[in-house]
Design a protein around this motif. Structure first.
Motif, PDB file in Angstrom:
ATOM      1  N   ILE A  27      39.559  32.246  32.542  1.00 26.73           N
ATOM      2  CA  ILE A  27      38.809  32.870  33.626  1.00 26.73           C
ATOM      3  C   ILE A  27      39.585  32.730  34.925  1.00 26.73           C
ATOM      4  CG2 ILE A  27      36.616  32.456  32.448  1.00 26.73           C
ATOM      5  CD1 ILE A  27      36.069  30.282  34.608  1.00 26.73           C
ATOM      6  N   SER A  28      39.206  33.523  35.908  1.00 27.54           N
ATOM      7  CA  SER A  28      39.883  33.511  37.197  1.00 27.54           C
ATOM      8  C   SER A  28      38.886  33.876  38.289  1.00 27.54           C
ATOM      9  CB  SER A  28      41.049  34.503  37.178  1.00 27.54           C
ATOM     10  OG  SER A  28      40.552  35.814  36.945  1.00 27.54           O
ATOM     11  N   THR A  29      39.382  33.888  39.512  1.00 29.53           N
ATOM     12  CA  THR A  29      38.536  34.313  40.619  1.00 29.53           C
ATOM     13  C   THR A  29      38.446  35.831  40.623  1.00 29.53           C
ATOM     14  OG1 THR A  29      40.414  34.381  42.134  1.00 29.53           O
ATOM     15  CG2 THR A  29      39.162  32.337  42.044  1.00 29.53           C
ATOM     16  N   ARG A  30      37.386  36.345  41.202  1.00 33.06           N
ATOM     17  CA  ARG A  30      37.285  37.789  41.406  1.00 33.06           C
ATOM     18  C   ARG A  30      37.969  38.049  42.741  1.00 33.06           C
ATOM     19  NH1 ARG A  30      31.661  40.764  40.737  1.00 33.06           N
ATOM     20  NH2 ARG A  30      32.238  40.592  38.554  1.00 33.06           N
ATOM     21  N   GLY A  31      39.015  38.823  42.714  1.00 35.73           N
ATOM     22  CA  GLY A  31      39.809  39.008  43.915  1.00 35.73           C
ATOM     23  C   GLY A  31      40.987  38.058  43.901  1.00 35.73           C
TER      24      GLY A  31
END
Length: 102
Positions: A27-31
């Motif tokens: 998973i990652s950040t949005r943006g």
């Protein structure tokens, strides 16, 4: 919980990437960049599985605790084996789906 390449969580001093519970992608950040607040969405762009930082951490920790319990239960079942008079009835397989895992 954030490092420049991926979202991680520390378990007993060891860093583990947090994965999407549906597709097992990191998973990652949005943006771009580090989340500015705990409510900024982080999650899986592939599955559109998003949550706030606190929510994701809680789910991933709940998953880790569940896995530890299952490991202990399997060991107990194996230890007891076919011992007369003793029967293990605990859960040994995961029957719950988690949105985020480690």
């Amino acid at each position: 919980m954030y490092d420049d390449s991926t979202i991680v969580i520390s378990v007993e001093g060891e860093q583990h990437p947090v994965l999407c519970g549906h597709c097992k992608q990191r998973i990652s950040t949005r943006g771009k960049g580090k989340p500015k607040s705990k409510s900024d969405p982080i999650g899986c762009a592939h599955c559109n599985n998003w949550g706030g930082q606190d929510e994701v951490a809680k789910i991933a920790i709940d998953y880790a605790m569940s896995q530890i319990q299952l490991t202990l239960s399997r060991a107990m079942k194996e230890t007891l084996g076919n011992t007369k008079g003793l029967k293990f009835e605990g859960q040994t397989v995961q029957n719950k789906r988690y949105r985020f895992v480690i």
